[in-house]
Design a protein around this motif. Sequence first.
Motif, PDB file in Angstrom:
ATOM      1  N   LYS A 258      -1.144   7.200  -2.219  1.00 49.70           N
ATOM      2  CA  LYS A 258      -2.515   7.564  -1.868  1.00 49.70           C
ATOM      3  C   LYS A 258      -3.395   7.896  -3.071  1.00 49.70           C
ATOM      4  O   LYS A 258      -4.617   7.863  -2.964  1.00 49.70           O
ATOM      5  N   ASP A 259      -2.793   8.242  -4.197  1.00 49.88           N
ATOM      6  CA  ASP A 259      -3.595   8.728  -5.320  1.00 49.88           C
ATOM      7  C   ASP A 259      -3.425   7.914  -6.595  1.00 49.88           C
ATOM      8  O   ASP A 259      -3.947   8.294  -7.633  1.00 49.88           O
TER       9      ASP A 259
ATOM     10  N   HIS B 251       0.825  -1.207   0.000  1.00 51.65           N
ATOM     11  CA  HIS B 251       0.000   0.000   0.000  1.00 51.65           C
ATOM     12  C   HIS B 251       0.863   1.262   0.000  1.00 51.65           C
ATOM     13  O   HIS B 251       0.523   2.247  -0.664  1.00 51.65           O
TER      14      HIS B 251
END
Length: 210
Positions: free
Chosen positions: A36-37, A31
């Motif tokens: 995050k994007d 992850h």
Amino acid sequence: MGINLGDVFPNFEAEIFDETAANGLKKIKFHEWIGKDSWSILFSHPRDFTPVCTTELGMVSQLVDDFAKMKTKVIALSCDSVEEHKGWSKDVMDYSKQKAFGFPIISDPKRELAKQLGMIDPDEQTETGMPLTCRAVFIIGPDYKLKLSMLYPATTGRNFDEIKRLGDKCMVIPSLSLDEAKKLFPKGVEVCQMPSGKGYMRFTPDPSDS
């Protein structure tokens, strides 16, 4: 085991070959590697130093910049070691005429991750009887959930132009009126005129691509 569409993809830890890292070795948490994007594509291949896998990863190396424009990171996986990945990457670059490999490869020699994700091909084995990974493709969204999965046997190659196409224009569902669609998709709705006169062939740019 395995993972279903809509499931949060496992946040596994792994050693990878990364051409930008010291000695080519790097450790990641999945992850965190995605970020995050970004979207991500994780795909497996049966074995390094084999012909079909070399052509496939060569094609991916040529498409890395196109995937980056779609805000998509690419990572491969096989049951070979980081050192084998490092050596093989030179063959892939030479065959595909690329100056850089462009993406990392996960090392999974114990088949732990392949088993967790349901990527073992029971009919294909190494000369020592160890199972090979099949040719799986997982597309994971910025929410870390599985959006698409494809599963090919080890003996069958994939067309990565088709995987790239998945980031193309989206179809607008027929149940939406044209006015509703225009309000929902501010980037515009393209309507193709059909002989039937029914306006059901409608397309819009990927709404998630801002």
